[in-house]
Design a protein around this motif. Structure first.
Motif, mmCIF file in Angstrom:
data_model
loop_
_atom_site.group_PDB
_atom_site.id
_atom_site.type_symbol
_atom_site.label_atom_id
_atom_site.label_comp_id
_atom_site.label_asym_id
_atom_site.label_seq_id
_atom_site.Cartn_x
_atom_site.Cartn_y
_atom_site.Cartn_z
ATOM 1 N N ASN A 48 0.836 -1.212 0.000
ATOM 2 C CA ASN A 48 0.000 0.000 0.000
ATOM 3 C C ASN A 48 0.867 1.259 0.000
ATOM 4 N N THR A 49 1.959 1.223 0.783
ATOM 5 C CA THR A 49 2.853 2.380 0.850
ATOM 6 C C THR A 49 3.459 2.647 -0.518
ATOM 7 N N ARG A 50 3.850 1.561 -1.185
ATOM 8 C CA ARG A 50 4.459 1.669 -2.504
ATOM 9 C C ARG A 50 3.459 2.257 -3.501
ATOM 10 N N ILE A 51 2.199 1.824 -3.407
ATOM 11 C CA ILE A 51 1.165 2.345 -4.316
ATOM 12 C C ILE A 51 0.884 3.821 -4.002
ATOM 13 N N LEU A 52 0.857 4.162 -2.698
ATOM 14 C CA LEU A 52 0.658 5.562 -2.299
ATOM 15 C C LEU A 52 1.753 6.431 -2.908
ATOM 16 N N LEU A 53 2.989 5.918 -2.836
ATOM 17 C CA LEU A 53 4.125 6.647 -3.397
ATOM 18 C C LEU A 53 3.931 6.845 -4.909
ATOM 19 N N LEU A 54 3.545 5.783 -5.607
ATOM 20 C CA LEU A 54 3.354 5.864 -7.055
ATOM 21 C C LEU A 54 2.260 6.872 -7.414
ATOM 22 N N LEU A 55 1.123 6.804 -6.711
ATOM 23 C CA LEU A 55 -0.015 7.675 -7.025
ATOM 24 C C LEU A 55 0.293 9.134 -6.725
ATOM 25 N N THR A 56 0.868 9.402 -5.535
ATOM 26 C CA THR A 56 1.117 10.798 -5.175
ATOM 27 C C THR A 56 2.242 11.379 -6.021
ATOM 28 N N TRP A 57 3.304 10.611 -6.241
ATOM 29 C CA TRP A 57 4.407 11.118 -7.066
ATOM 30 C C TRP A 57 3.959 11.337 -8.490
ATOM 31 N N GLY A 58 2.989 10.547 -8.938
ATOM 32 C CA GLY A 58 2.471 10.687 -10.293
ATOM 33 C C GLY A 58 1.807 12.039 -10.517
ATOM 34 N N PHE A 59 1.339 12.644 -9.437
ATOM 35 C CA PHE A 59 0.647 13.931 -9.523
ATOM 36 C C PHE A 59 1.592 15.057 -9.961
ATOM 37 N N TYR A 60 2.836 15.035 -9.438
ATOM 38 C CA TYR A 60 3.765 16.132 -9.686
ATOM 39 C C TYR A 60 4.178 16.278 -11.165
ATOM 40 N N PRO A 61 4.543 15.166 -11.856
ATOM 41 C CA PRO A 61 4.872 15.336 -13.288
ATOM 42 C C PRO A 61 3.697 15.833 -14.128
ATOM 43 N N ILE A 62 2.471 15.499 -13.700
ATOM 44 C CA ILE A 62 1.301 15.983 -14.453
ATOM 45 C C ILE A 62 1.268 17.516 -14.388
ATOM 46 N N GLY A 98 -1.291 20.744 -2.098
ATOM 47 C CA GLY A 98 -1.501 20.567 -0.660
ATOM 48 C C GLY A 98 -1.959 19.156 -0.333
ATOM 49 N N ILE A 99 -2.963 18.673 -1.080
ATOM 50 C CA ILE A 99 -3.487 17.328 -0.830
ATOM 51 C C ILE A 99 -2.412 16.276 -1.121
ATOM 52 N N ALA A 100 -1.716 16.449 -2.250
ATOM 53 C CA ALA A 100 -0.659 15.489 -2.606
ATOM 54 C C ALA A 100 0.417 15.458 -1.526
ATOM 55 N N ASP A 101 0.785 16.634 -1.006
ATOM 56 C CA ASP A 101 1.831 16.695 0.022
ATOM 57 C C ASP A 101 1.392 16.029 1.326
ATOM 58 N N ILE A 102 0.126 16.214 1.705
ATOM 59 C CA ILE A 102 -0.366 15.579 2.938
ATOM 60 C C ILE A 102 -0.344 14.057 2.787
ATOM 61 N N LEU A 103 -0.824 13.564 1.642
ATOM 62 C CA LEU A 103 -0.837 12.112 1.430
ATOM 63 C C LEU A 103 0.587 11.560 1.350
ATOM 64 N N ALA A 104 1.444 12.245 0.571
ATOM 65 C CA ALA A 104 2.785 11.723 0.286
ATOM 66 C C ALA A 104 3.717 11.837 1.481
ATOM 67 N N LYS A 105 3.406 12.707 2.441
ATOM 68 C CA LYS A 105 4.320 12.891 3.568
ATOM 69 C C LYS A 105 3.704 12.451 4.900
ATOM 70 N N CYS A 106 2.522 13.003 5.262
ATOM 71 C CA CYS A 106 1.903 12.607 6.535
ATOM 72 C C CYS A 106 1.375 11.177 6.426
ATOM 73 N N GLY A 107 0.559 10.924 5.395
ATOM 74 C CA GLY A 107 -0.014 9.588 5.222
ATOM 75 C C GLY A 107 1.085 8.554 5.113
ATOM 76 N N TYR A 108 2.091 8.874 4.346
ATOM 77 C CA TYR A 108 3.223 7.975 4.132
ATOM 78 C C TYR A 108 3.943 7.686 5.449
ATOM 79 N N GLY A 109 4.192 8.734 6.236
ATOM 80 C CA GLY A 109 4.894 8.583 7.516
ATOM 81 C C GLY A 109 4.125 7.684 8.473
#
Lengths: 260, 260
Positions: free
Chosen positions: A184-198, A223-234
């Motif tokens: 799940n963490t790996r998928i979270l990373l893929l989904l949130t990181w995918g947002f930035y190149p878009i 903001g949402i991507a950062d919360i998921l990619a950093k707080c959620g991830y942590g």
């Protein structure tokens, strides 16, 4: 920069405040639970806590820049001339993005040499990806953006290859409950990181990103991507640590009852 | 000071921000892992954490000075008349450079009298080196710069002699894994410290260091050197401590299994 309505301006202000609070809260959370995690996995918690602390600092800075960039004139927020520059986020990313991948490696508690090699390659790849994206971001032409973005996507592809291919067998050796969380963490990373190149490539299709509705939407998206990619991830990293410790305790109990 | 383009100005701004964040992140890291290191080596972690904290403060100050030194006029950053002075870095160096060498001694955990003698001579030499470099930096003539630089290089040579000659036998008595790390730390110190005298003597060959591209390149060079010499160095000191503890635990296990 376009004028903003009071609603638009304060929505973004509140969002920055909210992201700052989330980052700071996650930092305190990770600080307080750090002692629960065994020493050999604690590095992952330390790295995750640095990620959210750095992000909290950046959102604090962004919040100040936002205040300075606009002033209220006749019920409308107009630019003061001081810049509010998206590119400042790269400072945060250059520190936090490598730490996000190395935290995932640390929580797996692999043999030291394997762990070091993976951390070095993933962390280095992540730093390279951010550093290569920067020139495209500051350049004024779409062409430069596409070229640098293209070059930066090489380390990105490498990171995904390592995470989803090379790391497979190591993940399969983790306890069952932890395996699900790691995936799940790996998928979270893929989904949130995918947002930035878009967003990076958005200027190709959208002519003016400073138009009020687009600009506000972008800030909310970040903001949402950062919360998921950093707080959620942590928090997920912490949950993996807990799941592994419980699985180990369970195994120790089973071993004990069998030998008695 | 020359005018800077928006890209040049913000590259340096972002760099200062980045170095600040790296220093602060390393401080938090060292604070959180301090407890892992045994008391007899913990002094090294404390000293390294003070180094990065002082450097974080200095980069915070440098960042403010940078903001005050320029203002945006018609799309170009022009000097406000307020100075941005390189010499302010000496405040940081006078505190941090002695601590960097004494941290390396502390992590070796030598007998107390030996450790004290080495720390006193290396720390004192480092402080003397910085203090002697200062008059050359503030002087307006190349001659004064060369003379003070020459005098300052005497303690520098002494430090290198102690680190690479006198310390040899003490390093050879460290566990094998720690030896490699100590040697790497020593080389990192040599390479990064080597960067500063080059810049110090640059005015001899380059007539005007305030020309925009040279000035920007210098700031980037300092930033990278500082990150390597302080954050990288601090993490290496921690890694030496960890390697030594693991080697000791390994030895204790081997001893136990032999006596059983």
């Amino acid at each position: 920069m376009s004028d903003l309505s009071i609603e638009q301006y304060s929505l973004v202000s509140n969002l920055f405040s909210f992201v700052f609070v989330c980052m700071a809260a996650t930092f305190v959370f990770l600080l307080l639970v750090r002692g629960e995690i065994t020493t050999k996995m604690r590095g992952a918690i330390v790295q995750s806590s640095i990620v959210v602390l750095v992000a909290a600092y950046m959102y604090w800075q962004i919040g100040s820049a936002w205040k300075e960039a606009y002033h209220l004139v006749d019920g409308v927020y107009k630019s003061t001339g001081l810049p509010f520059r998206h590119v400042d986020r790269y400072v945060d990313w250059l520190v936090t993005v490598p730490l996000l991948v190395t935290a995932l490696i640390s929580i797996l508690a692999l043999p030291p040499d394997r762990s070091q090699s993976l951390s070095f390659r993933l962390g280095g790849g992540a730093a390279l990806m951010i550093a290569l994206g920067y020139p495209g971001e500051v350049a004024n032409t779409i062409m430069a953006r596409v070229i640098w973005g293209g070059i930066a996507s090489i380390p990105f592809a490498y990171i995904l290859y390592v995470l989803f291919k090379e790391l497979g067998p190591a993940i399969n050796r983790q306890p069952a409950t932890a395996q699900i969380l790691v995936r799940n963490t790996r998928i979270l990373l893929l989904l949130t990181w995918g947002f930035y190149p878009i967003i990076y490539l958005l200027p190709i299709v959208v002519e003016d990103l400073t138009l009020a509705p687009i600009f506000v939407a972008l800030q909310i998206g970040y903001g949402i991507a950062d919360i998921l990619a950093k707080c959620g991830y942590g928090v997920l990293i912490y949950m993996i640590g807990r799941a592994k410790m419980e699985a180990e305790a369970e195994m120790a109990r089973a071993f004990k009852s069998r030998t008695l």
